[in-house]
Scaffold this active site. Sequence first.
Site, short mmCIF file in Angstrom:
data_model
loop_
_atom_site.label_atom_id
_atom_site.label_comp_id
_atom_site.label_asym_id
_atom_site.label_seq_id
_atom_site.Cartn_x
_atom_site.Cartn_y
_atom_site.Cartn_z
CG HIS A 27 72.20 -38.33 7.15
ND1 HIS A 27 71.47 -39.42 7.54
CD2 HIS A 27 71.56 -37.25 7.69
CE1 HIS A 27 70.45 -39.02 8.30
NE2 HIS A 27 70.49 -37.72 8.39
CB ALA A 62 55.32 -35.02 3.19
CD GLU A 63 61.34 -35.96 2.56
OE1 GLU A 63 60.37 -36.74 2.72
OE2 GLU A 63 62.09 -35.64 3.48
CD GLN A 121 66.48 -31.95 7.38
OE1 GLN A 121 66.28 -32.98 8.00
NE2 GLN A 121 65.93 -30.81 7.73
C1 LIG Z 1 62.16 -39.02 4.66
C2 LIG Z 1 63.01 -38.23 5.60
N1 LIG Z 1 63.07 -36.91 5.46
C3 LIG Z 1 63.84 -36.16 6.27
C4 LIG Z 1 64.55 -36.73 7.27
C5 LIG Z 1 65.44 -35.87 8.19
N2 LIG Z 1 64.91 -35.88 9.53
C6 LIG Z 1 65.37 -36.74 10.46
S1 LIG Z 1 64.52 -36.65 11.86
C7 LIG Z 1 63.53 -35.43 11.27
C8 LIG Z 1 62.46 -34.87 12.14
C9 LIG Z 1 61.50 -35.93 12.53
O1 LIG Z 1 60.58 -35.42 13.44
P1 LIG Z 1 59.56 -36.35 14.20
O2 LIG Z 1 58.93 -37.30 13.22
O3 LIG Z 1 58.66 -35.49 14.96
O4 LIG Z 1 60.43 -37.25 15.16
P2 LIG Z 1 61.38 -36.77 16.35
O5 LIG Z 1 62.74 -36.55 15.75
O6 LIG Z 1 60.79 -35.55 16.94
O7 LIG Z 1 61.42 -37.90 17.31
C10 LIG Z 1 63.89 -35.11 9.98
C11 LIG Z 1 63.26 -34.06 9.16
C12 LIG Z 1 64.46 -38.11 7.40
N3 LIG Z 1 65.12 -38.78 8.33
N4 LIG Z 1 63.67 -38.84 6.55
#
Ligand SMILES: Cc1ncc(C[n+]2csc(CCOP(=O)(O)OP(=O)(O)O)c2C)c(N)n1
Lengths: 330, 330, 401, 401
Positions: free
Chosen positions: A135, A65-66, A88
């Site tokens: 990205h 949560a940014e 990130q």
């Molecule tokens: C707002 C935001 N912050 C950071 C990211 C980078 N990011 C992509 S996937 C991820 C992890 C997500 O985890 P989860 O919600 O558990 O889903 P999963 O990948 O395990 O399916 C992150 C931090 C993003 N896509 N969006």
Amino acid sequence: MAQTVTSKKMALAKAINESLRRALDADPKVVVMGEDVGKLGGVFRVTDGLQKDFGESRVIDTPLAESGIVGTAIGLALRGYRPVVEIQFDGFVFPAYDQIVTQLAKMHARSLGKVKLPVVVRIPYGGGIGAVEHHSESPESLFAHVAGLKIVSPSNASDAYWMMQQAIQSDDPVIFFEPKRRYWDKSDVDTEAIPGPLHAARVVRAGTDLTLAAYGPMVKLCQEVADAAAEEGRSLEVLDLRSVSPIDFDAIQASVERTRRLVVVHEAPVFFGSGAEIAARITERCFYHLEAPVLRVGGYHAPYPPARLEETYLPDLDRVLDAVDRSLAY
Amino acid sequence: MAQTVTSKKMALAKAINESLRRALDADPKVVVMGEDVGKLGGVFRVTDGLQKDFGESRVIDTPLAESGIVGTAIGLALRGYRPVVEIQFDGFVFPAYDQIVTQLAKMHARSLGKVKLPVVVRIPYGGGIGAVEHHSESPESLFAHVAGLKIVSPSNASDAYWMMQQAIQSDDPVIFFEPKRRYWDKSDVDTEAIPGPLHAARVVRAGTDLTLAAYGPMVKLCQEVADAAAEEGRSLEVLDLRSVSPIDFDAIQASVERTRRLVVVHEAPVFFGSGAEIAARITERCFYHLEAPVLRVGGYHAPYPPARLEETYLPDLDRVLDAVDRSLAY
Amino acid sequence: MTVESTAARTSRRSAGNKAGTTGTKRTTSTAKKAAGARKSTEPALVQLLTPEGKRVKNAEFDPYVAGITAEDLRGLYRDMVLTRRFDAEATSLQRQGELGLWASLLGQEAAQIGSGRALRDDDYVFPTYREHGVAWCRGVDPTNLLGMFRGVNNGGWDPGGNNFHLYTIVIGSQTLHATGYAMGITKDGADSAVIAYFGDGASSQGDVAEAFTFSAVYNAPVVFFCQNNQWAISEPTEKQSRVPLYQRAQGFGFPGVRVDGNDVLASLAVTKWALERARAGEGPTLVEAFTYRMGAHTTSDDPTRYRHDDERAAWEAKDPILRLRRHLESAHHADEGFFAELETESEALGKRVREAVRAMPDPDHFAIFENVYADGHALVDEERAQFAAYQASFADEDGGE
Amino acid sequence: MTVESTAARTSRRSAGNKAGTTGTKRTTSTAKKAAGARKSTEPALVQLLTPEGKRVKNAEFDPYVAGITAEDLRGLYRDMVLTRRFDAEATSLQRQGELGLWASLLGQEAAQIGSGRALRDDDYVFPTYREHGVAWCRGVDPTNLLGMFRGVNNGGWDPGGNNFHLYTIVIGSQTLHATGYAMGITKDGADSAVIAYFGDGASSQGDVAEAFTFSAVYNAPVVFFCQNNQWAISEPTEKQSRVPLYQRAQGFGFPGVRVDGNDVLASLAVTKWALERARAGEGPTLVEAFTYRMGAHTTSDDPTRYRHDDERAAWEAKDPILRLRRHLESAHHADEGFFAELETESEALGKRVREAVRAMPDPDHFAIFENVYADGHALVDEERAQFAAYQASFADEDGGE
Ligand SMILES: Cc1ncc(C[n+]2csc(CCOP(=O)(O)OP(=O)(O)O)c2C)c(N)n1
Ligand SMILES: Cc1ncc(C[n+]2csc(CCOP(=O)(O)OP(=O)(O)O)c2C)c(N)n1
Ligand SMILES: [Mg+2]
Ligand SMILES: [Mg+2]
């Protein structure tokens, strides 16, 4: 002067890692926080090994949560900490935008100087790495317009190391844009040097016919452009601006008064980008010196495209040379 | 041509109210949503009476969460609705910034044109009403840099009425900046007129010596400046830009080619403001026409100040005249 | 200002807590039970004083006000009365044009004084824009609160001076600052706590949920104090949640309690309980103080457009000050002299505030350029210099004529 | 592509729901009880098939799969197998450099196929970036999913074509779109429903909480389907919540259920239950599918840096496909021919995907300027024209030499 023994060749990402390590070592109030910065060491390994050595209380894996990351960093700063926050990727800073713009940027003024928020927000930014949507963006303009923030972007490992030291020491919030496509570029870092001012531009190559101004990832490109132009007998000066807020207009002005021509290069879209501000101000300062309008090379007014189109979207040698030609044609 | 009977004098806020009413009447897919837009009719009464006449399903009081408001508006648009969203004040749009920048702006491109998001985000903006913090800002630059959004700002009741009609009819997301200090200014609105293009600038006063370009709340000021300058024998042309993305550069260029001098006026901070983009582009287009650099009058690089300082912060007659003098002195 | 809150006059300690530690021995399990008890669908409202001023027993929360003396009660009463007086003065100063705006706390005195007096000096407060009563408890000079409403600054008091943060207008934002501050307390190994105020409307903001998440994950010593005053400008609480707000906490893994926010004693007790949980390392708590915004949202608002007078009338019967007065009188904890003296003090406060506001100078033009940065910024310097030259040009003109 | 999901082959209806209406007669009170039953602190995991493939009874949720046939079960099995095959092909295409990145769903097939097959055609899906199995159920051409991972577009399929929205990378954002879409369904008086997928990590985003708030307040017909795959890149779920995630819903006033996400039958049943609540006007539901990300976060990730192989091994024993195979075999619902045929189909799918990806053309340069706006934008036109001239200058140069 010969290189001292304190100088080491290292990649830009590693330089930031070393700089963070030094800051964590030097000041117990420094904390590093963000998504995956702990065990993983960040998706770019910029925080590699830091949690292992400084513990989970200093190097903090946060919930995803940014706004929460920046908001709690503000709270930590109010308690006397100096948080270094990692976002990130560029495209994920926007959930934190409200906290950055309405809180982080304004708290010092709001409190009439009683509250200082020495928070560094690290953002790996820019394209050229073949990534998926969100990205590869360059959102620096969206922060530069906001008073209360300082914005810097190093172009090489040495600057990355020292500018990070200075950003952490600054009592102002600093948005630290890291040129992710240059993370693996190596250069010498002298960890005992005495760095120049954080917000000063630097002439990385002197020239007489035209000034190229850039920061972060585009500095290397501009050096390549200058090389190419030299082969055609043109002497380009390359300025590494290093800082987007403030911008070292004095340095640009000094250069342009000599070369009489300016091309600004950045990955961010041209429309409302930093090139606009530089063009406007330098034209005002150097109206009678300029032989050509300040030209801008940057992204188009379009979402950052899918990876297979990014070479078309991003400024490259040809596009910058084209602008140089157009400028010289005036 | 004589005024038709379809023309009425009304305040700018009332014109928007009438325009929303017309849209709600004409198209069952139009919904109005935001904080306090229902019974209260919005803190500025722009939505006054709409919920009473169109019901709670068309005029929706939302939970206090701006990201939620814009995010659900996107979902409603995906379902075929045309939401008109109210952000209560300029300074409160930032929690919704992520949804606007990463979703609203990009969905059409992301879907290769398959998804259209006809969402209007209404933002009462600007200062001059003696309000507390966050209630007087001009964040248009922070949206203009983002491709996929259209940004407009009316300066008078008639434009407010018609531009709102057009914004709602647009298949693109439109950020509709309403000049809150002009909400109570009355002028004629012809509800049967055929409006010009949404993004075209308009010469509101012809002149020969210098062009003043402005939009929203600053148009009235520029007209006053032109009056004052006329008394000193100077003929200023005043352009109402009406649109900040796109900007009608052709109209500015045409004007500057005649007057050879340009001053841009906005309330937003000058640094990275719309004046920068206009200065950069117009200097490029009119390099040999300009007798003076494009000058900018706007806010300082400082948070919007407390009310008792806003007269100092905001562009006023003297500051714009000062810029006019400086331009003419070249 | 020479005016002092009751806490300030009585050596800065929590009310009802002679040694400053009463209740810290409370076991964790009891605390947990108290929280668990709020799971039923009919909201359990913690109340220690009925609207009629009758003291009612509450096994869970009585211990937190066990040490309370008649003097303490009078102090709470005094704080509420003076806060209300200050608030009324501010409202009237707004009408006179001395303030641009005022956000009245009328009706919320018990929630604010009760929670405010539960705090220790080393606790830290993150208010919204309406916590004038809490500010009072913290010893913040009331005049200071008026600067932003007058338009001479955006806050401007030193948050560190009284551990009372600046007012935050963007709703919900401060809950994250509070959480971060509390995380810092944990890192420092300190046993102080943080309290974050927010409204029923603010509960819908994503930031508040993120604060809940962070505080739960890091087990941060923070009390989320939600004053549910039934309205967010024109929107009733049903527009924010379909279940009572205190229940929100449970899904984040910490307890929520609904307290009668018009009962100063219950507000004090529940807040002390929550603060002690925080100090004892049990993490965050959500307190929903069920109260009522008796006035308009701010002086700019017109509540007749969206709510009925009957509602207000019903809540008037539950008035926090009246209720404690009835209790003080029936328990013979205060005599006429006390009330008369307070009346005099109250008027004096009003007068002093009035005079201080009227004497408040406009800020210097150059203040715009001050404090934008701590370490300076070249552009600000440049603009300041340009502005100075511009200003000087008028002086020149004037001088030249 | 000629490949079709089982749903597509069998006249597009929910699995286990012959008439398309089974279970809609279920009373509200039973549904509520089911939700209420999840209040204990020990998370109740809804499971209908044990890891050994044994069918276990569940009074609450059995009715939702009461009509399920052997053919349906084979269909679910087929969808899982083909999805896994597709996923493996994509991973290997990434290794071969044909894709820039791939986010594998390995291990999450049951959660996705179970929930995906619970949907009606007129329901609408908002996925994250990992719902390849759900896409499969919706009949989205798998090749379409690969465009963004290859870097030729940012999605690009028509969401309206299969009521399957584009992948959303900014985590949590789509839960608000889903809620808004569901609000639109209510306005339309329709009885379809929306399902929003998100991860355990995403549960921390403010947007998700706001989606909970909006959907509860407007009683929107939306199912929040959280695939808790135990990891958000390198962060375990404990970094997001200190209580089980399904409990989050309760504080917003709607039920949450934890289902065994490696049990396709349970995932189907619980999702059908939640969808029927939505259709019946009972508002949102949170389903937490407890599952495991067997592979890396994406092909860019290196999980050896943050988790042990043992963990993966433990979850392998609960494999969703193996489990259903054991059930099919022990119940004699499928013979060797079925498995053999599926193997052939599977290989054919892999081949077709491989060939389609390799044949996928790079987008035209001018695509950058396309679709930025629906109604055009002067600056885009200007930049497109400048770009065209710039491009042409090379042609001129080349031509001129
Ligand atoms: C707002 C935001 N912050 C950071 C990211 C980078 N990011 C992509 S996937 C991820 C992890 C997500 O985890 P989860 O919600 O558990 O889903 P999963 O990948 O395990 O399916 C992150 C931090 C993003 N896509 N969006
Ligand atoms: C992010 C944000 N959106 C909108 C506003 C405008 N606004 C100020 S107060 C308010 C209502 C807040 O209600 P509540 O949280 O219940 O607090 P109360 O005013 O009742 O004390 C609104 C909508 C704001 N300040 N911040
Ligand atoms: Mg309220
Ligand atoms: Mg996950």
